[in-house]
Design an enzyme around this catalytic site. Structure first.
Site, mmCIF file in Angstrom:
data_model
loop_
_atom_site.group_PDB
_atom_site.id
_atom_site.type_symbol
_atom_site.label_atom_id
_atom_site.label_comp_id
_atom_site.label_asym_id
_atom_site.label_seq_id
_atom_site.Cartn_x
_atom_site.Cartn_y
_atom_site.Cartn_z
ATOM 1 N N PRO A 15 27.067 32.937 -33.351
ATOM 2 C CA PRO A 15 26.132 32.067 -34.078
ATOM 3 C C PRO A 15 26.348 32.142 -35.580
ATOM 4 C CG PRO A 15 25.005 34.010 -33.256
ATOM 5 C CD PRO A 15 26.394 34.053 -32.708
ATOM 6 N N GLU A 16 26.257 31.008 -36.235
ATOM 7 C CA GLU A 16 26.285 30.966 -37.690
ATOM 8 C C GLU A 16 24.906 30.515 -38.164
ATOM 9 O OE1 GLU A 16 29.500 29.287 -39.818
ATOM 10 O OE2 GLU A 16 30.975 30.592 -38.881
ATOM 11 N N HIS B 89 20.095 36.419 -17.717
ATOM 12 C CA HIS B 89 20.414 37.269 -18.872
ATOM 13 C C HIS B 89 19.237 37.420 -19.838
ATOM 14 C CE1 HIS B 89 24.546 37.361 -17.595
ATOM 15 N NE2 HIS B 89 24.688 36.062 -17.734
#
Ligand code: ZN
Length: 271
Positions: free
Chosen positions: A2-3, A97
């Site tokens: 992720p940015e 998850h």
């Protein structure tokens, strides 16, 4: 990975649910939480979020304690490589998850992280990692004068300097590549040789690259990383060997500071 834009979307998801009221339940995979004692998110129950902020890729949730005499709490979170926040109904079953869950009445926040590299820190004051971050490239904006003053002290390449989160928090590899291309600046240019005019162009390039990535993510039906799967939405990232969208010269790829760096050797000026 992720940015800034992905983490900004996560911030908005957290804020949207947390602003509904007091936290009614909080459960976690304790290995992701520091201090990692069992039930380490339990102190959150009854608290109300007063601010959900992001600086670079770090998130900080400020919580007011349930009782007037209780201490305020801060929760720091980052998404690691594969972390994502989802909004769900409290009655919905756990997601695949799912590692952390925070309920606010009928709405629920679910954190999924297949690779388990995300981290949560529950603290009374700001962590060292948070304090070390520079101004945020989106929330605080990119100020050309301040950026110029900081880059003037760096003898590295501008691309490497941009990835230093003390200079500008939130600029990752993709944003640096795209921002430099938009600014027509060669990533190998020495940071301390850029003029204020160059840095003004760079600031605009970075702002435009951030805005573009955010728009791409907002169009997606569920949070997902712009650099994972599907069609490549970027101008030059991941397009080495293909023609530059601006001048048609073949895009090149080099390694700078250990990171793959795509650029156009023809229309990105080396300073
Ligand atoms: Zn070009």
């Amino acid at each position: 990975m992720p940015e800034l834009p992905e983490v900004e979307l996560a911030r908005r998801t957290l804020a949207r649910v947390l602003e509904r009221g007091r936290i009614t339940a909080a459960r976690s995979d304790d290995r992701l939480v520091s201090p990692g004692a069992p039930g380490s998110l339990e102190p959150l129950v009854g608290a109300r979020a007063v601010a959900v902020e992001r600086r670079g890729k770090q998130l900080r949730i400020a919580l007011a304690a349930p009782s007037a005499g209780g201490a305020s709490l801060l929760v720091f979170a980052h998404l690691g490589m594969t972390g994502e926040w989802h909004e769900a109904k409290t009655s919905a079953p756990p997601l695949r998850h799912e590692k952390v869950r925070v309920d606010v009445g009928a709405r629920s926040l679910r954190y999924t992280d297949p690779r388990r590299l995300g981290r949560f820190v529950v603290a009374k004051e700001d962590t060292k990692a948070w304090r070390a971050l520079g101004p945020d490239a989106l929330a605080d904006g990119v100020d050309a004068k301040a950026l110029h003053a900081k880059l003037a002290k760096r003898r590295r390449t501008v691309k490497e300097a941009l990835l230093d989160q003390k200079i500008l928090a939130g600029i990752g590899n993709i944003l640096a590549i795209e921002g430099l291309w938009r600014a027509k600046l060669d990533p190998r240019s020495r940071a301390d040789r850029l003029t204020l005019a160059d840095v003004r162009a760079l600031a605009k390039g970075l702002r435009d690259a951030i805005a573009f990535q955010l728009r791409q993510l907002e169009k997606a039906t569920e949070p997902k990383y712009v650099n994972m799967g599907g069609e490549n939405p970027f101008r030059i990232y991941g397009r080495a060997g293909k023609p530059c969208p601006r001048c048609k010269h073949t895009l090149a790829k080099i390694v700078l500071g250990g990171r793959g760096t795509t650029f156009c050797p023809s229309c990105q000026r080396r300073i």
